[in-house]
Design a protein around this motif. Structure first.
Motif, PDB file in Angstrom:
ATOM      1  N   ALA A 195      -0.642   6.716 -12.325  1.00  0.00           N
ATOM      2  CA  ALA A 195      -1.874   7.395 -12.743  1.00  0.00           C
ATOM      3  C   ALA A 195      -2.867   7.363 -11.586  1.00  0.00           C
ATOM      4  O   ALA A 195      -3.102   6.310 -10.982  1.00  0.00           O
ATOM      5  CB  ALA A 195      -2.462   6.711 -13.974  1.00  0.00           C
ATOM      6  N   VAL A 196      -3.428   8.523 -11.268  1.00  0.00           N
ATOM      7  CA  VAL A 196      -4.411   8.651 -10.187  1.00  0.00           C
ATOM      8  C   VAL A 196      -5.611   9.408 -10.748  1.00  0.00           C
ATOM      9  O   VAL A 196      -5.452  10.475 -11.341  1.00  0.00           O
ATOM     10  CB  VAL A 196      -3.813   9.414  -8.979  1.00  0.00           C
ATOM     11  N   THR A 197      -6.802   8.845 -10.578  1.00  0.00           N
ATOM     12  CA  THR A 197      -8.037   9.505 -11.010  1.00  0.00           C
ATOM     13  C   THR A 197      -8.764  10.019  -9.779  1.00  0.00           C
ATOM     14  O   THR A 197      -9.026   9.263  -8.844  1.00  0.00           O
ATOM     15  CB  THR A 197      -8.939   8.541 -11.809  1.00  0.00           C
ATOM     16  N   SER A 244       0.839  -1.202   0.000  1.00  0.00           N
ATOM     17  CA  SER A 244       0.000   0.000   0.000  1.00  0.00           C
ATOM     18  C   SER A 244       0.870   1.246   0.000  1.00  0.00           C
ATOM     19  O   SER A 244       1.992   1.221   0.503  1.00  0.00           O
ATOM     20  CB  SER A 244      -0.902   0.021   1.239  1.00  0.00           C
ATOM     21  N   ALA A 245       0.331   2.335  -0.554  1.00  0.00           N
ATOM     22  CA  ALA A 245       1.062   3.608  -0.599  1.00  0.00           C
ATOM     23  C   ALA A 245       0.078   4.768  -0.462  1.00  0.00           C
ATOM     24  O   ALA A 245      -0.966   4.770  -1.110  1.00  0.00           O
ATOM     25  CB  ALA A 245       1.836   3.730  -1.905  1.00  0.00           C
ATOM     26  N   ALA A 266      -1.795   9.952   6.639  1.00  0.00           N
ATOM     27  CA  ALA A 266      -2.342   9.252   5.470  1.00  0.00           C
ATOM     28  C   ALA A 266      -3.867   9.286   5.516  1.00  0.00           C
ATOM     29  O   ALA A 266      -4.480   8.879   6.493  1.00  0.00           O
ATOM     30  CB  ALA A 266      -1.842   7.817   5.438  1.00  0.00           C
ATOM     31  N   LYS A 267      -4.487   9.815   4.453  1.00  0.00           N
ATOM     32  CA  LYS A 267      -5.952   9.847   4.333  1.00  0.00           C
ATOM     33  C   LYS A 267      -6.415   9.114   3.076  1.00  0.00           C
ATOM     34  O   LYS A 267      -7.505   8.574   3.043  1.00  0.00           O
ATOM     35  CB  LYS A 267      -6.438  11.293   4.315  1.00  0.00           C
ATOM     36  N   ILE A 268      -5.578   9.111   2.036  1.00  0.00           N
ATOM     37  CA  ILE A 268      -5.897   8.405   0.788  1.00  0.00           C
ATOM     38  C   ILE A 268      -4.820   7.345   0.590  1.00  0.00           C
ATOM     39  O   ILE A 268      -3.633   7.664   0.565  1.00  0.00           O
ATOM     40  CB  ILE A 268      -5.931   9.374  -0.409  1.00  0.00           C
ATOM     41  N   VAL A 269      -5.233   6.079   0.454  1.00  0.00           N
ATOM     42  CA  VAL A 269      -4.270   4.988   0.386  1.00  0.00           C
ATOM     43  C   VAL A 269      -4.558   4.082  -0.804  1.00  0.00           C
ATOM     44  O   VAL A 269      -5.672   3.572  -0.955  1.00  0.00           O
ATOM     45  CB  VAL A 269      -4.291   4.155   1.692  1.00  0.00           C
ATOM     46  N   LEU A 270      -3.527   3.909  -1.655  1.00  0.00           N
ATOM     47  CA  LEU A 270      -3.590   2.926  -2.732  1.00  0.00           C
ATOM     48  C   LEU A 270      -3.317   1.569  -2.090  1.00  0.00           C
ATOM     49  O   LEU A 270      -2.299   1.383  -1.428  1.00  0.00           O
ATOM     50  CB  LEU A 270      -2.515   3.199  -3.791  1.00  0.00           C
ATOM     51  N   ARG A 271      -4.239   0.599  -2.284  1.00  0.00           N
ATOM     52  CA  ARG A 271      -4.089  -0.718  -1.650  1.00  0.00           C
ATOM     53  C   ARG A 271      -3.991  -1.813  -2.703  1.00  0.00           C
ATOM     54  O   ARG A 271      -4.550  -1.698  -3.785  1.00  0.00           O
ATOM     55  CB  ARG A 271      -5.287  -0.993  -0.749  1.00  0.00           C
ATOM     56  N   SER A 300      -9.123   6.567  -7.675  1.00  0.00           N
ATOM     57  CA  SER A 300      -8.797   5.252  -8.216  1.00  0.00           C
ATOM     58  C   SER A 300      -7.464   5.316  -8.940  1.00  0.00           C
ATOM     59  O   SER A 300      -6.964   6.394  -9.249  1.00  0.00           O
ATOM     60  CB  SER A 300      -9.905   4.757  -9.155  1.00  0.00           C
ATOM     61  N   SER A 301      -6.903   4.130  -9.185  1.00  0.00           N
ATOM     62  CA  SER A 301      -5.644   4.031  -9.909  1.00  0.00           C
ATOM     63  C   SER A 301      -5.574   2.651 -10.550  1.00  0.00           C
ATOM     64  O   SER A 301      -5.907   1.654  -9.890  1.00  0.00           O
ATOM     65  CB  SER A 301      -4.451   4.217  -8.970  1.00  0.00           C
ATOM     66  N   PRO A 302      -5.149   2.585 -11.810  1.00  0.00           N
ATOM     67  CA  PRO A 302      -4.993   1.272 -12.424  1.00  0.00           C
ATOM     68  C   PRO A 302      -3.856   0.479 -11.774  1.00  0.00           C
ATOM     69  O   PRO A 302      -3.742  -0.719 -11.969  1.00  0.00           O
ATOM     70  CB  PRO A 302      -4.676   1.594 -13.887  1.00  0.00           C
ATOM     71  N   GLN A 303      -3.050   1.133 -10.957  1.00  0.00           N
ATOM     72  CA  GLN A 303      -1.925   0.513 -10.274  1.00  0.00           C
ATOM     73  C   GLN A 303      -2.354  -0.218  -9.002  1.00  0.00           C
ATOM     74  O   GLN A 303      -1.591  -1.002  -8.465  1.00  0.00           O
ATOM     75  CB  GLN A 303      -0.888   1.601  -9.952  1.00  0.00           C
ATOM     76  N   ALA A 304      -3.583   0.051  -8.496  1.00  0.00           N
ATOM     77  CA  ALA A 304      -4.027  -0.523  -7.229  1.00  0.00           C
ATOM     78  C   ALA A 304      -5.352  -1.265  -7.408  1.00  0.00           C
ATOM     79  O   ALA A 304      -6.179  -0.886  -8.231  1.00  0.00           O
ATOM     80  CB  ALA A 304      -4.200   0.591  -6.197  1.00  0.00           C
ATOM     81  N   THR A 305      -5.546  -2.318  -6.607  1.00  0.00           N
ATOM     82  CA  THR A 305      -6.825  -3.039  -6.664  1.00  0.00           C
ATOM     83  C   THR A 305      -7.935  -2.230  -6.009  1.00  0.00           C
ATOM     84  O   THR A 305      -9.097  -2.380  -6.364  1.00  0.00           O
ATOM     85  CB  THR A 305      -6.721  -4.431  -6.001  1.00  0.00           C
ATOM     86  N   SER A 306      -7.570  -1.348  -5.060  1.00  0.00           N
ATOM     87  CA  SER A 306      -8.553  -0.457  -4.439  1.00  0.00           C
ATOM     88  C   SER A 306      -7.853   0.775  -3.891  1.00  0.00           C
ATOM     89  O   SER A 306      -6.638   0.776  -3.707  1.00  0.00           O
ATOM     90  CB  SER A 306      -9.314  -1.178  -3.313  1.00  0.00           C
ATOM     91  N   VAL A 307      -8.661   1.814  -3.646  1.00  0.00           N
ATOM     92  CA  VAL A 307      -8.153   3.032  -3.025  1.00  0.00           C
ATOM     93  C   VAL A 307      -9.126   3.416  -1.930  1.00  0.00           C
ATOM     94  O   VAL A 307     -10.335   3.462  -2.154  1.00  0.00           O
ATOM     95  CB  VAL A 307      -8.006   4.189  -4.042  1.00  0.00           C
ATOM     96  N   LYS A 308      -8.615   3.673  -0.749  1.00  0.00           N
ATOM     97  CA  LYS A 308      -9.461   4.026   0.395  1.00  0.00           C
ATOM     98  C   LYS A 308      -9.247   5.480   0.763  1.00  0.00           C
ATOM     99  O   LYS A 308      -8.107   5.943   0.876  1.00  0.00           O
ATOM    100  CB  LYS A 308      -9.102   3.139   1.584  1.00  0.00           C
ATOM    101  N   ILE A 309     -10.361   6.206   0.914  1.00  0.00           N
ATOM    102  CA  ILE A 309     -10.313   7.549   1.509  1.00  0.00           C
ATOM    103  C   ILE A 309     -10.708   7.354   2.966  1.00  0.00           C
ATOM    104  O   ILE A 309     -11.880   7.081   3.270  1.00  0.00           O
ATOM    105  CB  ILE A 309     -11.263   8.543   0.808  1.00  0.00           C
ATOM    106  N   ILE A 310      -9.737   7.425   3.853  1.00  0.00           N
ATOM    107  CA  ILE A 310      -9.970   7.188   5.277  1.00  0.00           C
ATOM    108  C   ILE A 310     -10.835   8.310   5.835  1.00  0.00           C
ATOM    109  O   ILE A 310     -10.515   9.483   5.688  1.00  0.00           O
ATOM    110  CB  ILE A 310      -8.629   7.081   6.028  1.00  0.00           C
ATOM    111  N   GLY A 311     -11.946   7.952   6.445  1.00  0.00           N
ATOM    112  CA  GLY A 311     -12.861   8.939   7.014  1.00  0.00           C
ATOM    113  C   GLY A 311     -13.897   9.442   6.022  1.00  0.00           C
ATOM    114  O   GLY A 311     -14.649  10.351   6.324  1.00  0.00           O
ATOM    115  N   GLY A 312     -13.929   8.885   4.828  1.00  0.00           N
ATOM    116  CA  GLY A 312     -14.950   9.255   3.845  1.00  0.00           C
ATOM    117  C   GLY A 312     -14.554  10.438   2.986  1.00  0.00           C
ATOM    118  O   GLY A 312     -13.410  10.889   3.007  1.00  0.00           O
ATOM    119  N   PRO A 313     -15.514  10.947   2.206  1.00  0.00           N
ATOM    120  CA  PRO A 313     -15.236  12.040   1.270  1.00  0.00           C
ATOM    121  C   PRO A 313     -14.573  13.239   1.959  1.00  0.00           C
ATOM    122  O   PRO A 313     -14.784  13.488   3.139  1.00  0.00           O
ATOM    123  CB  PRO A 313     -16.617  12.423   0.743  1.00  0.00           C
TER     124      PRO A 313
END
Length: 183
Positions: free
Chosen positions: A152-154, A70-71, A134-139, A106-119
């Motif tokens: 790439a990050v969308t 994760s990053a 850390a609030k946004i994590v590529l997992r 989202s990112s094609p590099q990660a299976t999921s992306v979490k925004i910790i604490g919501g929008p």
């Protein structure tokens, strides 16, 4: 010689010299030296949202983050609506006028992306810094992340739509030691 002609004749070389000096100020004698400050991130615009200093935090001291790891993603967001509607449907002041929100990443590099604490709420005219916690994590990274590469990050916003940017991967060293690695 009139004043306008003098300004053009002298101004162009002076402006060129100033620009060259500004470009050279960041140079050093060590071609391998890297700038690891958050200002090394990239900038972009999605709708009314300005994205500043967007980067992905890499491994400690430049270590590779392995496949499956994760990053975290860091940036500053600025909501600058062109026109802010200040009245709601009942002609009362609208407390949410001009606000927007980062609703997903989202990112094609990660299976999921979490925004910790919501929008992430983006009030009109305010800088919203995501970091140093850390609030946004590529997992579930699909391949290793190496410092100096790009991901790439969308970003998707409630009102401003979505767009993709290529974020640099910055090693967790120097000024970035205070930034949290992925939880």
């Amino acid at each position: 010689m009139n004043f306008a002609h003098t300004v053009r004749a002298v101004g162009a070389p002076v402006a060129s010299a100033l620009l060259a000096g500004a470009l050279l100020m960041g140079c050093s004698d060590d071609p391998t030296e890297t700038d690891v400050s958050p200002a090394s991130g990239i900038a972009g615009q999605i709708g009314q949202i300005s994205i500043r200093d967007l980067f992905v935090l890499g491994g400690e001291g430049g270590a590779t983050i392995q496949k499956g790891g994760s990053a975290p993603v860091y940036m500053t967001l600025v909501n600058s609506p062109g026109e802010v509607e200040t009245l709601g449907p009942s002609d009362a002041p609208d407390p949410n006028a001009g606000t927007d929100a980062l609703t997903s990443v989202s990112s094609p590099q990660a299976t999921s992306v979490k925004i910790i604490g919501g929008p992430v709420s983006l009030p009109a005219g305010q800088n919203v810094r995501i970091g140093p916690a850390a609030k946004i994590v590529l997992r579930g990274l699909k391949q290793p992340l190496n410092s100096g590469d790009f991901v790439a990050v969308t970003l998707r916003f409630k009102r401003s739509g979505s767009g993709s940017l290529n974020a640099p991967i910055q090693a967790r060293e120097g000024d970035l030691q205070s930034y949290s690695p992925a939880p």
